[in-house]
Write a protein that holds these residues in place. Structure first.
Motif, short mmCIF file in Angstrom:
data_model
loop_
_atom_site.label_atom_id
_atom_site.label_comp_id
_atom_site.label_asym_id
_atom_site.label_seq_id
_atom_site.Cartn_x
_atom_site.Cartn_y
_atom_site.Cartn_z
N ILE A 75 6.81 0.38 -3.62
CA ILE A 75 6.57 -0.70 -4.59
C ILE A 75 7.88 -1.10 -5.27
O ILE A 75 8.17 -2.29 -5.43
N LEU A 76 8.68 -0.12 -5.65
CA LEU A 76 9.93 -0.42 -6.33
C LEU A 76 10.85 -1.28 -5.47
O LEU A 76 11.50 -2.20 -5.97
N SER A 77 10.89 -1.01 -4.18
CA SER A 77 11.79 -1.75 -3.29
C SER A 77 11.42 -3.23 -3.22
O SER A 77 12.25 -4.07 -2.87
N GLU A 78 10.17 -3.57 -3.53
CA GLU A 78 9.73 -4.96 -3.52
C GLU A 78 9.94 -5.64 -4.87
O GLU A 78 9.93 -6.87 -4.96
N GLU A 79 10.15 -4.85 -5.92
CA GLU A 79 10.27 -5.41 -7.26
C GLU A 79 11.72 -5.62 -7.70
O GLU A 79 11.99 -6.40 -8.61
N GLN B 66 1.99 -1.71 3.80
CA GLN B 66 1.04 -1.96 4.89
C GLN B 66 -0.37 -2.09 4.34
O GLN B 66 -1.11 -3.02 4.70
N GLN B 67 -0.75 -1.19 3.44
CA GLN B 67 -2.09 -1.23 2.85
C GLN B 67 -2.29 -2.47 1.99
O GLN B 67 -3.35 -3.09 2.02
N ASN B 68 -1.26 -2.83 1.22
CA ASN B 68 -1.39 -3.99 0.34
C ASN B 68 -1.57 -5.28 1.13
O ASN B 68 -2.38 -6.14 0.78
N LEU B 69 -0.82 -5.41 2.22
CA LEU B 69 -0.94 -6.61 3.04
C LEU B 69 -2.30 -6.66 3.73
O LEU B 69 -2.95 -7.71 3.76
N LEU C 3 -5.13 -9.61 3.18
CA LEU C 3 -5.63 -10.41 4.30
C LEU C 3 -7.15 -10.30 4.44
O LEU C 3 -7.84 -11.30 4.64
N THR C 4 -7.68 -9.08 4.34
CA THR C 4 -9.12 -8.90 4.54
C THR C 4 -9.94 -9.46 3.37
O THR C 4 -11.05 -9.95 3.57
N GLN C 5 -9.39 -9.41 2.16
CA GLN C 5 -10.12 -9.88 1.00
C GLN C 5 -10.17 -11.41 0.93
O GLN C 5 -11.20 -11.98 0.55
N HIS C 6 -9.10 -12.06 1.31
CA HIS C 6 -9.00 -13.51 1.11
C HIS C 6 -9.18 -14.33 2.38
O HIS C 6 -9.39 -15.54 2.30
N TYR C 7 -9.09 -13.68 3.53
CA TYR C 7 -9.19 -14.42 4.80
C TYR C 7 -10.15 -13.70 5.75
O TYR C 7 -9.71 -12.98 6.65
N LEU D 89 9.30 -13.62 1.92
CA LEU D 89 10.14 -12.68 1.19
C LEU D 89 9.26 -11.78 0.31
O LEU D 89 8.34 -12.24 -0.35
N LYS D 90 9.56 -10.49 0.34
CA LYS D 90 8.83 -9.54 -0.50
C LYS D 90 9.40 -9.55 -1.91
O LYS D 90 10.61 -9.73 -2.09
#
Length: 250
Positions: free
Chosen positions: A185-189, A13-16, A20-24, A100-101
């Motif tokens: 993080i592991l679940s996405e990698e 949630q924090q990463n998304l 979003l806030t940094q690039h858009y 997809l993550k």
């Protein structure tokens, strides 16, 4: 555009939100929820308005499709998930994109641009691309054991688990290492065909599963090898997906 993030993993949630806030800068995050119940309550609350919802499929109390059964969703929806098996259902609820993550920056940019288009609809070709696109998964992890640095191949890992704010990696031969990474993080990698997150506290590999037995409350308990120091129980909300994964349908 006002954005609601529906994601039950705090780190994801924090990463998304950060991306979003940094690039858009034209996107304003107006809320974040982590369950079906919280999301339905947020959407039903007067004054809460979202133009776009970035919605994870698997939430803490069920899948996101239950949200659509309980409340009318007028916002544009971008599905986010580690699994490609939900793509058809995403099409059925008129999602305009399917990420997809781990989420690729280029894919996120594409989704944002589609959200900005007034006539954007779900693109069947993009659906097929999301399903077929090759993904790069983590092949090995570097762990520390006393004064040694040990490389561990992903194919040698039996399971990961968290306990008392620590994350542990356990190999097929029973070796255990402390990791700096969270299960979020592991679940996405990891390769979703080999690894499955059965609960908030455990990710297990297919070869580590010796058998599965019924457990209280319509849950399942895994008999794993090597034998873990905890009970690997599949969360109730993940039982159906786990069985599909186990059968090779995920």
């Amino acid at each position: 555009m006002r954005v609601l993030i529906v994601e039950d993993e705090p780190m994801a949630q924090q990463n998304l939100a950060r991306a979003l806030t940094q690039h858009y800068p034209d996107l304003q995050i107006v809320g974040a929820t982590g369950s079906v119940r919280e999301t339905v309550e947020w959407l039903r609350t007067p004054g809460n308005i979202a133009d776009v919802i970035f919605m994870d499929v698997e939430l803490s109390d069920g899948d996101c499709f239950e949200i659509f059964r309980q409340v009318d969703v007028s916002a544009r929806v971008v599905m986010t998930t580690a699994y490609d098996s939900y793509a058809v259902r995403a099409f059925e609820v008129n999602s305009i994109d399917y990420l997809l993550k781990p989420i690729d920056p280029a894919a996120l940019k594409r989704a944002v641009e589609r959200c900005r288009q007034r006539d954007a609809g779900f693109d069947a070709e993009r659906l097929l691309a999301a399903i077929r696109a090759p993904r790069a998964y983590k092949q090995r992890y570097i762990v520390r054991f006393n004064d040694r640095i040990v490389p561990v191949k992903s194919e040698e890992i039996a399971y990961f688990y968290s306990e008392e704010k620590n994350t542990y990696l356990v190999t097929e031969d029973g070796s255990r290492y402390v990791m700096d990474l969270s299960l979020d993080i592991l679940s996405e990698e990891l390769d979703a065909k080999r690894f499955f997150r059965i609960s908030r506290n455990c990710i297990i590999s297919m070869p580590a599963i010796a058998s599965v037995v019924k457990y209280q409350g319509n849950r399942l308990k895994i008999v794993a090898r090597p034998r873990p120091a905890f009970e690997p129980v599949v969360s109730r909300s993940r039982v159906d997906d786990f069985l599909r994964w186990l059968e090779g349908e995920a």
